[in-house]
Design a protein around this motif. Structure first.
Motif, PDB file in Angstrom:
ATOM      1  N   TYR B 181       0.853  -1.189   0.000  1.00 13.87           N
ATOM      2  CA  TYR B 181       0.000   0.000   0.000  1.00 13.87           C
ATOM      3  C   TYR B 181       0.890   1.240   0.000  1.00 13.87           C
ATOM      4  CZ  TYR B 181       0.906  -0.681   4.995  1.00 13.87           C
ATOM      5  OH  TYR B 181       1.510  -0.903   6.199  1.00 13.87           O
ATOM      6  N   ALA B 182       0.316   2.366  -0.348  1.00 15.58           N
ATOM      7  CA  ALA B 182       1.111   3.574  -0.514  1.00 15.58           C
ATOM      8  C   ALA B 182       1.709   4.018   0.811  1.00 15.58           C
ATOM      9  CB  ALA B 182       0.244   4.694  -1.095  1.00 15.58           C
ATOM     10  N   SER B 186      -2.021   4.246   6.711  1.00 13.42           N
ATOM     11  CA  SER B 186      -1.920   3.227   7.746  1.00 13.42           C
ATOM     12  C   SER B 186      -3.051   2.231   7.534  1.00 13.42           C
ATOM     13  CB  SER B 186      -2.024   3.861   9.129  1.00 13.42           C
ATOM     14  OG  SER B 186      -3.235   4.568   9.227  1.00 13.42           O
ATOM     15  N   PRO B 187      -2.775   0.953   7.810  1.00 13.48           N
ATOM     16  CA  PRO B 187      -3.803  -0.066   7.578  1.00 13.48           C
ATOM     17  C   PRO B 187      -5.089   0.229   8.357  1.00 13.48           C
ATOM     18  CG  PRO B 187      -1.690  -1.079   8.022  1.00 13.48           C
ATOM     19  CD  PRO B 187      -1.525   0.377   8.277  1.00 13.48           C
ATOM     20  N   GLU B 188      -6.160   0.452   7.661  1.00 13.29           N
ATOM     21  CA  GLU B 188      -7.450   0.712   8.297  1.00 13.29           C
ATOM     22  C   GLU B 188      -8.521   0.440   7.248  1.00 13.29           C
ATOM     23  OE1 GLU B 188      -7.207   4.839   9.184  1.00 13.29           O
ATOM     24  OE2 GLU B 188      -7.271   5.409   7.082  1.00 13.29           O
ATOM     25  N   VAL B 194      -8.060   0.706   0.973  1.00 14.46           N
ATOM     26  CA  VAL B 194      -8.441  -0.468   0.181  1.00 14.46           C
ATOM     27  C   VAL B 194      -8.054  -0.265  -1.287  1.00 14.46           C
ATOM     28  CG1 VAL B 194     -10.376  -1.833  -0.652  1.00 14.46           C
ATOM     29  CG2 VAL B 194     -10.272  -1.174   1.746  1.00 14.46           C
ATOM     30  N   ALA B 195      -8.327   0.940  -1.788  1.00 12.04           N
ATOM     31  CA  ALA B 195      -7.982   1.228  -3.180  1.00 12.04           C
ATOM     32  C   ALA B 195      -6.482   1.093  -3.389  1.00 12.04           C
ATOM     33  CB  ALA B 195      -8.446   2.634  -3.555  1.00 12.04           C
ATOM     34  N   HIS B 200      -1.821  -1.797  -5.542  1.00 12.36           N
ATOM     35  CA  HIS B 200      -0.517  -2.424  -5.366  1.00 12.36           C
ATOM     36  C   HIS B 200      -0.556  -3.921  -5.631  1.00 12.36           C
ATOM     37  CE1 HIS B 200       0.571   1.373  -3.546  1.00 12.36           C
ATOM     38  NE2 HIS B 200       1.825   0.980  -3.482  1.00 12.36           N
ATOM     39  N   GLY B 201      -1.713  -4.527  -5.388  1.00 10.44           N
ATOM     40  CA  GLY B 201      -1.791  -5.977  -5.517  1.00 10.44           C
ATOM     41  C   GLY B 201      -2.044  -6.448  -6.935  1.00 10.44           C
ATOM     42  N   THR B 202      -2.444  -5.532  -7.827  1.00  6.82           N
ATOM     43  CA  THR B 202      -2.851  -5.956  -9.169  1.00  6.82           C
ATOM     44  C   THR B 202      -1.734  -6.660  -9.928  1.00  6.82           C
ATOM     45  OG1 THR B 202      -4.331  -4.074  -9.219  1.00  6.82           O
ATOM     46  CG2 THR B 202      -3.898  -5.159 -11.307  1.00  6.82           C
TER      47      THR B 202
END
Lengths: 307, 336
Positions: B181-182, B186-188, B194-195, B200-202
């Protein structure tokens, strides 16, 4: 809506069971032969000592390409495929690295198939507790992510050569073959000729070697091809993590050095691209051969023509 | 009869335990086969690298406790098994006060998410392609162009990953190079986060999906063609069932069964391949953690990650095995 009425699938019965003139098999074998020819001729006509560190100018692009920015010189005719950041010539790397990468896969697959064929035949033909033990062991080993265990082993070994790497990979190369051969033996052992041999008093080893083995050969060939490809893949995976042989060049280690040298960010596509291209040729060749062999042993797959 | 019989369940649980036990035993044996005492080798390698080792006494104490190297081999083995089953994986060497289980727990969700999604997508798309290719009434146009989607099949996932990074991250700059993630987020549970995770996961997911779906497609096509000659297919068509019903309930329904078995068999290989994909994309999952362990000679970390990987794969196979009787009711009285 329609098309329920097809012509019967195979009108003319083939005279022989296996026709070795399968298009995909030939195409795959041709690709592999070209790769081998390239490395053989390369050894004759190109100075392979250029694959050593610091034997050439650094960071040369291949002929016909120019790289913007500082640190890059124009391409030189002496290094047609360019050089990388430690001064190795890419053409020499491909010539010496490709056979090494293929050899690792061949060693591992040969041992794996030999062990797998023996276990599979024993399990399928003898049945009973032998079958149970072999099946449980091979199922358990298949489930274990072999690459992860191989990473652990290689992280304890400081220096590894081509042969030991092949042996290491062979540890996990046998269960797949065992499964295929076992399943095939199960269908073969009730055939007439096997019953015939049994009735005429042939011993179990005799039946296994003289009756079953020849009929298993196409399956062994198909499994072997797939296994070579799988083991080259595992070997390049280990090498890409830096766990391969460092004294002799291999394609996977070249990719590792490229990743470590930030070749992607620096735009040096030839550094990682050429070994990947080479491996893709090898994988595609093996893949086509495996499909071709599959169609040989399972003639129904040939039916629908295209695809 | 549908559902799981007791005998089947017991067999599957036994298989799960055997696999985990085998993996654990391998992890126990390998360091002991290596020349020299593992702990002194670790410390000497570490001090050779770093020049000095802080809290080295404390580290050696911790490892002695972990390995119990003064005890006889059988006691060591039992202790090691006990610790592993209680999920005590010891201390990381490179990040000393941190335990391996903390690091693993931090990395696990990323791998689990990426791998589960990628495998499911690849399996379903591959099955669909294979089913269409092995189905006679499929329009010729579709049959000619569908195989193009399979051209990455023989390529290892991480190599396609490098290509995708070069084209889409370096060249076109539409996807990020690395991470999950960018930076600065922070993870939330927010849309932005989520976007960013999806963005990043694509690429890593695409690398896994594009290289693996062809295998399912080929297997599925083969089974569809084999099934097409079966009597029940002829009967289904002869009694005038709608083609879509014949396709789904008679063709796909039967041809999919061997693919599920194949899926269970290849999960180990998929997990192995994703280790290197994560490393290429510096995706903060188990594979990247493993790479960090290799780089730092962090043996407890390497072993801990591999132990968890083995368990994870064994559990995934176990789950598929438990689902299998529901899609193939024959299993309960044939092999169960």
């Amino acid at each position: 809506m329609n098309e329920v009425e097809h012509p019967p699938e195979e009108v003319a019965l083939p005279t022989r069971d296996y026709s070795w003139l399968n298009g995909k098999l030939i195409a795959g074998a041709t690709i592999l032969l070209c790769v081998l020819l390239f490395t053989l001729l390369g050894r004759l006509f190109w100075d392979v000592t250029l694959a050593r560190v610091a034997s050439c100018p650094l960071n040369l692009p291949p002929i016909g390409f120019t790289m913007p920015g500082p640190g890059f010189q124009p391409a030189q005719a002496a290094h047609p495929l360019g050089t990388e950041s430690s001064g190795r010539d890419m053409l020499a790397l491909l010539i010496t690295g490709t056979p090494n990468s293929m050899l690792i896969g061949l060693i591992a697959a040969a041992i794996g198939i030999a062990v797998g064929t023996m276990l599979g035949m024993a399990a399928g033909f003898l049945g009973g507790w032998v079958d149970a033990v072999v099946r449980i062991c091979s199922d358990a080993v298949i489930t274990i992510p072999s690459l992860a265990v191989l990473i652990v082993i290689s992280s304890y070994v400081s220096e590894i050569d081509i042969k030991s790497m092949g042996l290491l990979l062979a540890l996990f190369a046998w269960p797949g073959a065992t499964r295929v051969i076992r399943a095939q033996v199960l269908t073969l052992r009730e055939r007439g000729y096997v019953q015939m041999a049994r009735l005429s008093g042939a011993s179990t080893p005799e039946i296994l070697v003289c009756e079953l083995l020849p009929n298993l050969l196409p399956f062994i060939a198909a499994t072997f091809t797939a296994s070579v490809s799988g083991n080259i893949l595992a070997a390049t995976g280990l090498e890409a993590l830096g766990l391969g042989p460092s004294r002799v060049p291999t394609l996977g280690m070249t990719i590792f050095y490229a990743i470590r040298g930030a070749a992607i960010l620096r735009g040096m596509w030839w550094w990682w691209g050429l070994p990947i291209l080479m491996l893709m040729l090898v994988f595609t060749g093996l893949f086509l051969m495996a499909i071709g062999l599959d169609e040989l042993v399972n003639p129904r797959l040939r039916g629908s023509g295209d695809a | 009869m549908r559902g799981i019989t007791k005998g089947y369940l017991i067999k599957r649980i036994a298989m799960l335990l055997i696999t985990v036990w085998l993996g654990l035993t391998l992890m126990f044996i390998i360091p002991r086969l290596a020349p020299g005492d593992p702990i002194s080798a670790m410390v000497s390698r570490l001090s050779a690298q770093a020049g000095r080792v802080e809290q080295s006494e404390q580290m050696i104490e911790a490892w002695r406790e972990r390995f119990g190297l003064d005890a006889p081999l059988s006691i060591q083995y039992l202790r090691y098994m006990g610790n592993s089953f209680r999920f005590r994986l010891g201390y990381s060497m490179a990040y000393f006060p941190t335990t391996v289980e903390e690091m693993v727990l931090r990395a696990m969700p990323w791998t689990l998410g990426l791998l589960t999604l990628a495998t499911l997508i690849s399996f379903m798309v591959g099955i669909a392609i294979g089913a269409l290719l092995g189905w006679r009434p499929t329009p010729r146009l579709v049959r000619t162009f569908l195989p193009i989607t399979l051209c990455f099949t023989s390529i290892p996932a991480f190599m396609l990953g490098i290509l995708l990074t070069y084209v889409f991250a370096f060249g076109l700059r539409v996807f990020p190079f690395a991470g999950a993630y960018a930076r600065g987020l922070s993870p939330e549970y927010s849309w932005e986060f989520v976007a960013s995770v999806v963005h990043h996961g694509t690429l890593p997911a695409a690398a896994v999906v594009l290289t693996s779906m062809g295998h399912w497609a080929l297997g599925m096509r083969a089974m569809m063609i084999t099934n097409a000659g079966e009597d029940y297919m002829v009967l289904a068509q002869a009694k005038g069932l709608r083609p879509s019903r014949v396709f789904w309930m008679y063709g796909v329904r039967n041809a999919i069964l061997p693919q599920v078995t194949a899926l269970a068999l290849s999960i180990g290989a998929i997990a192995g391949g994703s280790i290197i994909v994560e490393y290429i994309f510096t995706y903060p999952g188990m594979g990247y953690l493993l790479y960090q362990g290799i780089v730092n000679n962090d043996y407890p970390l390497i072993q801990g990650v591999v132990f968890v990987l083995i368990c994870g794969v064994a559990v995934a196979v176990f789950i598929i095995d438990l689902l299998y009787p529901f899609i193939d009711p024959r299993i309960t009285y044939e092999r169960g």
